[in-house]
Write an enzyme that holds these catalytic residues in place. Structure first.
Site, PDB file in Angstrom:
ATOM      1  N   HIS A  34       0.835  -1.207   0.000  1.00 19.91           N
ATOM      2  CA  HIS A  34       0.000   0.000   0.000  1.00 19.91           C
ATOM      3  C   HIS A  34       0.872   1.260   0.000  1.00 19.91           C
ATOM      4  CE1 HIS A  34      -2.821  -2.876   2.113  1.00 19.91           C
ATOM      5  NE2 HIS A  34      -3.589  -2.420   1.151  1.00 19.91           N
ATOM      6  N   GLY A 145      -3.270  -1.145  -7.155  1.00 20.00           N
ATOM      7  CA  GLY A 145      -2.173  -2.091  -7.322  1.00 20.00           C
ATOM      8  C   GLY A 145      -2.443  -3.092  -8.445  1.00 20.00           C
ATOM      9  N   LYS A 147      -1.546  -6.004  -8.257  1.00 23.07           N
ATOM     10  CA  LYS A 147      -1.738  -7.322  -7.642  1.00 23.07           C
ATOM     11  C   LYS A 147      -3.145  -7.856  -7.907  1.00 23.07           C
ATOM     12  CE  LYS A 147      -1.931  -9.891  -3.461  1.00 23.07           C
ATOM     13  NZ  LYS A 147      -3.401  -9.950  -3.449  1.00 23.07           N
TER      14      LYS A 147
END
Ligand code: PAF
Length: 269
Positions: A34, A145, A147
């Site tokens: 983060h 992100g 991800k």
């Protein structure tokens, strides 16, 4: 760092921020992944940083998962203040979804497969809350992100389709030295499970290098994963499955369970 908990207080604090504003939406339990998104926002030109911390109930498909999601707002606030964040927005569910709330944003196509199948309703929850957070904050950029690759594709689609004024910026996945993608949910892994976790990233890389996804999924199960939701080579933009020979940008997506923890990750192919 200013702290706000309501849309009205956020609007007032936001109006006082001068210059290019970057929003980093999070669900808290902050880790270096983060914090890296804050740097990405700064590198993309943001002079003022707003971080939202909101464990969004509408994107959880299971009540037990929502209840168990890690929360530590004091630690998050301390980390954000250290990182030089200007404004922390941490509303509660009643502030985000007041009585009578009845709107949901659904994004067809990119949300149909993978997480969309395994977590019914998840992406409508994400698209709705991200639309609200961007409308409430009115940032110049909003950072997400890589991800959660499918989420990123969905947010790009949603922002384009609904004319959200923020530019969507992507931040690379931050990994531990052994390759495991940083994730708030990793906190739920036992030491033995954490030791097995790198094999998911290895399987994704193997598929990116040409290995058969089904064989790699079997190997994860043999190695101690409880189940594999999917492991697939996809078109990076549409999220549709693709042939390894396809001349498009490709991504390998995977989600698998180690005990009661669901890991999700992806790599470029
Ligand atoms: O990726 C997340 O943490 C969440 O899905 C997001 C984008 C903050 C929306 O709740």
């Amino acid at each position: 760092m200013i702290r706000t908990t309501t849309p009205a207080a956020l609007a007032e604090a936001r109006a006082a921020l001068e210059g290019h504003v970057g929003l980093v939406p999070t669900m808290g339990a902050l880790h270096d992944g983060h914090l890296s998104l804050i740097d990405v926002a700064r590198r993309a030109g943001a002079r003022r940083i707003v971080v939202s911390v909101f464990v969004n109930p509408t994107q959880f498909d299971r009540a037990d998962d929502l209840a168990a999601y890690p929360r530590d707002l004091d630690a998050d606030a301390a980390a954000l203040a250290d990182a030089g964040v200007d404004l922390l927005y941490a509303p509660d569910a009643a502030a985000m979804y007041p009585d009578g709330f009845a709107t949901s944003v659904t994004v067809d196509g990119v949300s149909a497969r993978w997480e969309g199948v395994h977590r019914p309703g998840h992406f409508a929850g994400v698209a709705t809350v991200v639309t609200k957070l961007i409308n409430q904050t009115r940032p110049d950029i909003a950072v997400f992100g890589e991800k959660d690759w499918q989420q990123l594709a969905l947010i790009r689609r949603c922002a384009a389709d609904l004319d959200l004024t923020a530019r969507i910026v992507a931040g690379p996945t931050i990994r531990a030295a052994d390759g495991v993608a940083l994730a708030s949910r990793n906190a739920g892994l036992t030491a033995a499970q954490r030791a097995l976790a790198p094999t998911l990233h290895q399987a994704l890389r193997a598929v990116a290098a040409g290995a058969d996804p089904a064989a790699e999924a079997d190997s994860l199960l043999r190695n101690g994963f409880a189940s594999v939701d999917y492991l697939a080579l996809v078109d990076a933009a549409t999220l549709e499955p693709v042939d390894p020979a396809a001349r498009v940008e490709k991504r390998v997506l995977g989600a698998a369970w180690l005990g009661a923890v669901r890991l999700i990750d992806n790599v470029a192919a």
